[in-house]
Design a protein around this motif. Structure first.
Motif, PDB file in Angstrom:
ATOM      1  N   GLU A 153      -2.257 -10.099  11.846  1.00  0.00           N
ATOM      2  CA  GLU A 153      -2.077 -10.779  10.517  1.00  0.00           C
ATOM      3  C   GLU A 153      -3.413 -10.859   9.795  1.00  0.00           C
ATOM      4  O   GLU A 153      -3.451 -10.785   8.560  1.00  0.00           O
ATOM      5  N   ASP A 176       1.105   3.081   8.673  1.00  0.00           N
ATOM      6  CA  ASP A 176       0.664   2.609   7.107  1.00  0.00           C
ATOM      7  C   ASP A 176       0.887   0.997   7.094  1.00  0.00           C
ATOM      8  O   ASP A 176       1.933   0.529   7.624  1.00  0.00           O
ATOM      9  N   ARG A 177      -0.112   0.322   6.854  1.00  0.00           N
ATOM     10  CA  ARG A 177      -0.246  -1.259   6.842  1.00  0.00           C
ATOM     11  C   ARG A 177      -1.087  -1.546   5.393  1.00  0.00           C
ATOM     12  O   ARG A 177      -1.822  -0.510   4.932  1.00  0.00           O
ATOM     13  N   THR A 178      -0.511  -2.607   4.757  1.00  0.00           N
ATOM     14  CA  THR A 178      -1.461  -3.115   3.908  1.00  0.00           C
ATOM     15  C   THR A 178      -2.517  -3.976   4.097  1.00  0.00           C
ATOM     16  O   THR A 178      -2.259  -5.187   4.712  1.00  0.00           O
ATOM     17  N   PHE A 179      -3.660  -3.720   3.603  1.00  0.00           N
ATOM     18  CA  PHE A 179      -5.075  -4.517   4.006  1.00  0.00           C
ATOM     19  C   PHE A 179      -5.447  -5.004   2.627  1.00  0.00           C
ATOM     20  O   PHE A 179      -5.875  -4.419   1.912  1.00  0.00           O
ATOM     21  N   GLU A 180      -5.189  -6.426   2.587  1.00  0.00           N
ATOM     22  CA  GLU A 180      -5.470  -7.066   1.307  1.00  0.00           C
ATOM     23  C   GLU A 180      -6.889  -7.911   1.529  1.00  0.00           C
ATOM     24  O   GLU A 180      -7.117  -8.665   2.420  1.00  0.00           O
ATOM     25  N   TYR A 195      -9.425  -9.221   5.874  1.00  0.00           N
ATOM     26  CA  TYR A 195      -8.243  -8.660   5.280  1.00  0.00           C
ATOM     27  C   TYR A 195      -6.992  -9.471   5.819  1.00  0.00           C
ATOM     28  O   TYR A 195      -7.020  -9.793   7.056  1.00  0.00           O
ATOM     29  N   ARG A 196      -6.321  -9.559   4.726  1.00  0.00           N
ATOM     30  CA  ARG A 196      -4.771 -10.093   5.252  1.00  0.00           C
ATOM     31  C   ARG A 196      -3.926  -8.728   5.732  1.00  0.00           C
ATOM     32  O   ARG A 196      -3.878  -7.855   4.720  1.00  0.00           O
ATOM     33  N   VAL A 197      -3.298  -8.785   6.736  1.00  0.00           N
ATOM     34  CA  VAL A 197      -2.500  -7.421   7.172  1.00  0.00           C
ATOM     35  C   VAL A 197      -1.106  -7.591   6.883  1.00  0.00           C
ATOM     36  O   VAL A 197      -0.456  -8.690   7.611  1.00  0.00           O
ATOM     37  N   SER A 198      -0.402  -6.655   6.302  1.00  0.00           N
ATOM     38  CA  SER A 198       1.150  -6.688   6.030  1.00  0.00           C
ATOM     39  C   SER A 198       1.474  -5.421   6.231  1.00  0.00           C
ATOM     40  O   SER A 198       0.963  -4.446   6.020  1.00  0.00           O
TER      41      SER A 198
END
Length: 198
Positions: A153, A176-180, A195-198
């Motif tokens: 996470e 594929d992941r979203t790294f915010e 990063y927040r990972v989602s």
């Protein structure tokens, strides 16, 4: 409870250099990735990132290579890289193909050896972590398994301005992941990105 990971990484994506061994656990030039938190005095941004790295967690999951260089069946005298009091101070679940009795160390660290995969180790960590976070301690393969399972996470990378050229890459074969980015600080030694990972 959040599943987190905090890793030092080279600009070209390596978390360890080539030729890891008992004498050189981080491989050739791998120590260059850790001067930011080992060399005193620390820059203010580096000290903040080190404190984040060392904050208490309820449990950890790590790979066998992170625990030690032993291959094949365990050599019972091997008790990790860290001496009698490892820095974890919590249960640590070590991924392995070879069963071994748990190893209790000073300071609250107990290494448990899990032979039925990452998801089983993570489930055991969740059962004992309470309200505290779970740390994915490494190495690269274990972090990739956490990302592949969708379990990670939060990821903090300490990006070190060096090129290792080869070694152990962190983010190969990751789905594929979203790294915010949620926090970025820097020093002359490293750029610390959470990063927040989602």
């Amino acid at each position: 409870m959040t599943t987190t990971c905090h890793m030092s990484i080279s600009l070209d994506g390596y978390v360890a250099g080539p030729d890891q061994s008992l004498e050189s656990p981080l491989g050739a030039r791998g120590m260059e990735l850790h001067h930011w938190h080992l060399d005193e005095p620390l820059n203010e941004a580096d000290a903040r990132a080190r404190d984040l790295l060392l904050r208490p967690r309820g449990a950890y999951v790590m790979g066998r290579n992170m625990y030690g260089p032993v291959r094949g069946p365990w050599q019972e005298e091997w008790r990790g890289w860290w001496g009698d009091e490892p820095p974890y101070h919590a249960p640590v679940f070590v991924l392995t193909h070879f069963p071994r009795e748990s190893v209790e160390m000073q300071g609250g660290t107990t290494f448990h050896f899990v032979t039925d995969g990452f998801n089983a180790a993570l489930e055991r960590a969740r059962k004992v972590a309470g309200d505290l976070d779970i740390g994915i301690a490494g190495g690269a393969s274990t972090v990739r398994q956490a990302l592949q399972a969708g379990a990670l996470e939060q990821l903090t990378l300490d990006v070190i301005p060096v090129l290792l050229g080869r070694g152990e890459r962190l983010l190969d074969d990751v789905p594929d992941r979203t790294f915010e980015p949620v926090d970025v600080t820097q020093s002359p030694n490293a750029t610390h990105i959470t990063y927040r990972v989602s």
